[in-house]
Write an enzyme that holds these catalytic residues in place. Structure first.
Site, PDB file in Angstrom:
ATOM      1  N   HIS A   1      -2.718   6.551   3.674  1.00 41.33           N
ATOM      2  CA  HIS A   1      -1.283   6.766   3.906  1.00 41.33           C
ATOM      3  C   HIS A   1      -0.866   8.084   3.249  1.00 41.33           C
ATOM      4  O   HIS A   1      -1.120   8.311   2.056  1.00 41.33           O
ATOM      5  CB  HIS A   1      -0.458   5.639   3.281  1.00 41.33           C
TER       6      HIS A   1
ATOM      7  N   CYS B   1       0.809  -1.231   0.000  1.00 44.69           N
ATOM      8  CA  CYS B   1       0.000   0.000   0.000  1.00 44.69           C
ATOM      9  C   CYS B   1       0.842   1.281   0.000  1.00 44.69           C
ATOM     10  O   CYS B   1       0.489   2.269  -0.658  1.00 44.69           O
ATOM     11  CB  CYS B   1      -0.955  -0.010   1.191  1.00 44.69           C
TER      12      CYS B   1
HETATM   13  P1  NAP Z   1      -5.831  -9.115   8.505  1.00 40.92           P
HETATM   14  O1  NAP Z   1      -6.815  -8.059   8.814  1.00 40.92           O
HETATM   15  O2  NAP Z   1      -4.984  -9.656   9.597  1.00 40.92           O
HETATM   16  O3  NAP Z   1      -6.617 -10.352   7.791  1.00 40.92           O
HETATM   17  C1  NAP Z   1      -5.966 -11.577   7.508  1.00 40.92           C
HETATM   18  C2  NAP Z   1      -6.923 -12.556   6.854  1.00 40.92           C
HETATM   19  O4  NAP Z   1      -6.236 -13.805   6.655  1.00 40.92           O
HETATM   20  C3  NAP Z   1      -8.155 -12.897   7.678  1.00 40.92           C
HETATM   21  O5  NAP Z   1      -9.213 -13.255   6.823  1.00 40.92           O
HETATM   22  C4  NAP Z   1      -7.692 -14.136   8.476  1.00 40.92           C
HETATM   23  O6  NAP Z   1      -8.763 -14.983   8.855  1.00 40.92           O
HETATM   24  C5  NAP Z   1      -6.880 -14.853   7.407  1.00 40.92           C
HETATM   25  N1  NAP Z   1      -5.872 -15.725   8.020  1.00 40.92           N
HETATM   26  C6  NAP Z   1      -5.012 -15.423   9.035  1.00 40.92           C
HETATM   27  N2  NAP Z   1      -4.241 -16.509   9.332  1.00 40.92           N
HETATM   28  C7  NAP Z   1      -4.638 -17.509   8.496  1.00 40.92           C
HETATM   29  C8  NAP Z   1      -4.245 -18.860   8.328  1.00 40.92           C
HETATM   30  N3  NAP Z   1      -3.273 -19.420   9.065  1.00 40.92           N
HETATM   31  N4  NAP Z   1      -4.870 -19.595   7.364  1.00 40.92           N
HETATM   32  C9  NAP Z   1      -5.849 -19.052   6.615  1.00 40.92           C
HETATM   33  N5  NAP Z   1      -6.277 -17.768   6.729  1.00 40.92           N
HETATM   34  C10 NAP Z   1      -5.677 -17.010   7.662  1.00 40.92           C
HETATM   35  O7  NAP Z   1      -4.802  -8.638   7.370  1.00 40.92           O
HETATM   36  P2  NAP Z   1      -5.043  -7.556   6.169  1.00 40.92           P
HETATM   37  O8  NAP Z   1      -4.645  -6.208   6.597  1.00 40.92           O
HETATM   38  O9  NAP Z   1      -6.397  -7.792   5.592  1.00 40.92           O
HETATM   39  O10 NAP Z   1      -3.899  -7.980   5.145  1.00 40.92           O
HETATM   40  C11 NAP Z   1      -4.039  -9.103   4.288  1.00 40.92           C
HETATM   41  C12 NAP Z   1      -2.843  -9.164   3.347  1.00 40.92           C
HETATM   42  O11 NAP Z   1      -2.832  -7.984   2.530  1.00 40.92           O
HETATM   43  C13 NAP Z   1      -1.500  -9.182   4.096  1.00 40.92           C
HETATM   44  O12 NAP Z   1      -0.597  -9.984   3.381  1.00 40.92           O
HETATM   45  C14 NAP Z   1      -1.072  -7.729   4.073  1.00 40.92           C
HETATM   46  O13 NAP Z   1       0.319  -7.561   4.177  1.00 40.92           O
HETATM   47  C15 NAP Z   1      -1.600  -7.286   2.692  1.00 40.92           C
HETATM   48  N6  NAP Z   1      -1.862  -5.858   2.569  1.00 40.92           N
HETATM   49  C16 NAP Z   1      -2.580  -5.190   3.517  1.00 40.92           C
HETATM   50  C17 NAP Z   1      -2.832  -3.826   3.327  1.00 40.92           C
HETATM   51  C18 NAP Z   1      -3.623  -3.013   4.322  1.00 40.92           C
HETATM   52  O14 NAP Z   1      -3.715  -1.777   4.116  1.00 40.92           O
HETATM   53  N7  NAP Z   1      -4.211  -3.596   5.363  1.00 40.92           N
HETATM   54  C19 NAP Z   1      -2.361  -3.189   2.210  1.00 40.92           C
HETATM   55  C20 NAP Z   1      -1.652  -3.896   1.256  1.00 40.92           C
HETATM   56  C21 NAP Z   1      -1.412  -5.233   1.457  1.00 40.92           C
HETATM   57  P3  NAP Z   1      -9.371 -14.978  10.375  1.00 40.92           P
HETATM   58  O15 NAP Z   1     -10.273 -13.777  10.467  1.00 40.92           O
HETATM   59  O16 NAP Z   1     -10.123 -16.275  10.424  1.00 40.92           O
HETATM   60  O17 NAP Z   1      -8.207 -14.914  11.312  1.00 40.92           O
END
Ligand code: NAP
Length: 345
Positions: free
Chosen positions: A243, A150
């Site tokens: 951001h 991001c």
């Molecule tokens: P998040 O809020 O922590 O969500 C993670 C997701 O993955 C949830 O659906 C979670 O399910 C699932 N998960 C966690 N552990 C798992 C496992 N062992 N097996 C299967 N599913 C699992 O994270 P996020 O911010 O959405 O980010 C997701 C990805 O996008 C990351 O790689 C992050 O670096 C990337 N990203 C994020 C942003 C941002 O602005 N947030 C921007 C760019 C990229 P549960 O709810 O069941 O735990």
């Protein structure tokens, strides 16, 4: 043609935004949702701690969440959006591609791999055809496409405009990043309220490398990374979304702030369903853009720029993007639209 899509990691910060953007979408229909074992078997409404200021869409509220594994994704899914933690995606995403699925992913795994396209559709759509190289090398019927981090997406469109105009040679950037960028369990309120944290694990390296790959050239066989020196310093601040970044860019040719601003304003958007009419909005007011005021421009898909000033080596400017829309879910959906337009689905 309607493309059936699945979302893996559907309950998190990015997964919720994917659902918001795909309900409804002109080409994509959500047909499967997965998350971790602790969410599997629950309805989406029970599993997701919904944080978006609109109700959980009826179309998914009662859908059962599956456990994240290739065998849990139905055969009739044409495109998988991945918003898994990187360590989980690193294993699951290649397995899905090997099983024949096309995956548009947010996770940082494989972003730097030589045979994996990393795209911002308005900036480097031609890199998409690296998929042909990937399929030859890996023997996959599916394909893996990545969007950048991001914080990288926030600065690359204005840098691309500047690079076309005057050749970018060196970039220094300091970020002020929102808490939603850390995911829903990423930063606790006691850590971030009344505070700023001058460290975001591995973020600086991502900005430094992904920017060079995105601004690189694809010759049909490989991406040749841009040679600019990029140096980043990343900070978490207590905004929810959006951001903001301070960027100093040295250029090969002389460039005035007016010329830089005009090149950014004129940098073209695309005709894809999720592309904003105006990709880069340039403000004249010196105190804009600001996260709370400007993150939702272009339905969260416009990048805003302001405070363009002359420096000894080029220009300095401030840039802002909505991190979970333009910087994550919206970026993945746009990549999905690019895949569809180019016949990969
Ligand atoms: P998040 O809020 O922590 O969500 C993670 C997701 O993955 C949830 O659906 C979670 O399910 C699932 N998960 C966690 N552990 C798992 C496992 N062992 N097996 C299967 N599913 C699992 O994270 P996020 O911010 O959405 O980010 C997701 C990805 O996008 C990351 O790689 C992050 O670096 C990337 N990203 C994020 C942003 C941002 O602005 N947030 C921007 C760019 C990229 P549960 O709810 O069941 O735990």
């Amino acid at each position: 043609m309607t493309v059936n899509v699945g979302i893996i990691g559907a309950t998190g910060a990015v997964g919720q935004r994917l659902i918001q953007l795909l309900d409804p979408h002109p080409d994509f229909a959500i047909e499967a949702l997965t998350a971790s074992g602790s969410s599997a078997g629950k309805t989406y409404r029970e599993a997701a701690k919904w944080r978006i200021d609109a109700p959980v869409p009826d179309a998914v509220a009662d859908t059962e969440v599956g456990e994240t594994a290739p065998e849990a994704v139905p055969d009739d899914i044409d495109l998988v959006f991945s918003s898994l933690p990187s360590s989980v995606g690193e294993v699951v995403e290649p397995a899905l591609c090997e099983a024949g699925y096309v995956v548009s992913s947010n996770s940082s795994n494989h972003r730097r791999a030589d045979d994996v396209p990393l795209t911002i559709p308005e900036v480097n759509p031609d890199h998409l055809d690296l998929i042909e190289v990937q399929r030859d090398e890996r023997g996959w019927d599916g394909a893996l496409l990545k969007n950048p981090n991001c914080s990288t997406i926030t600065m690359v469109p204005p840098l691309a405009a500047l690079d076309d105009l005057a050749g970018v040679e060196r970039v220094e950037v300091a970020t002020l990043q929102a808490v939603s960028g850390a995911g829903y369990s990423g930063v606790s309120s006691t850590e971030i309220i009344d505070n700023a944290i001058p460290y975001i694990g591995r973020e600086e390296g991502k900005m430094e490398t992904e920017t060079r790959k995105l601004l690189g050239t694809f010759d049909g066989a490989a991406v040749h990374w841009h040679e600019a020196d990029i140096s980043a310093s990343c900070n978490r601040i207590p905004t929810i979304d959006g951001h903001l970044e301070n960027v100093w860019a040295d250029t090969a040719a002389d460039v005035s702030p007016d010329e830089a601003g005009a090149a950014m304003t004129d940098y073209p958007s695309l005709d894809l369903p999720s592309s904003p009419d105006q990709l880069i909005e340039v403000f004249d007011e010196p105190d804009r853009p600001q996260p709370r005021l400007d993150r939702n421009l272009g339905e969260g898909m416009t990048v805003s720029v302001g405070g363009i000033q002359e420096t000894t080596g080029g220009v300095q400017f401030n840039t802002l993007a909505h991190n979970t829309l333009r910087g994550a879910a919206g970026a993945s959906v746009l990549n999905g639209e690019l895949l569809l337009e180019n016949g990969y689905l």
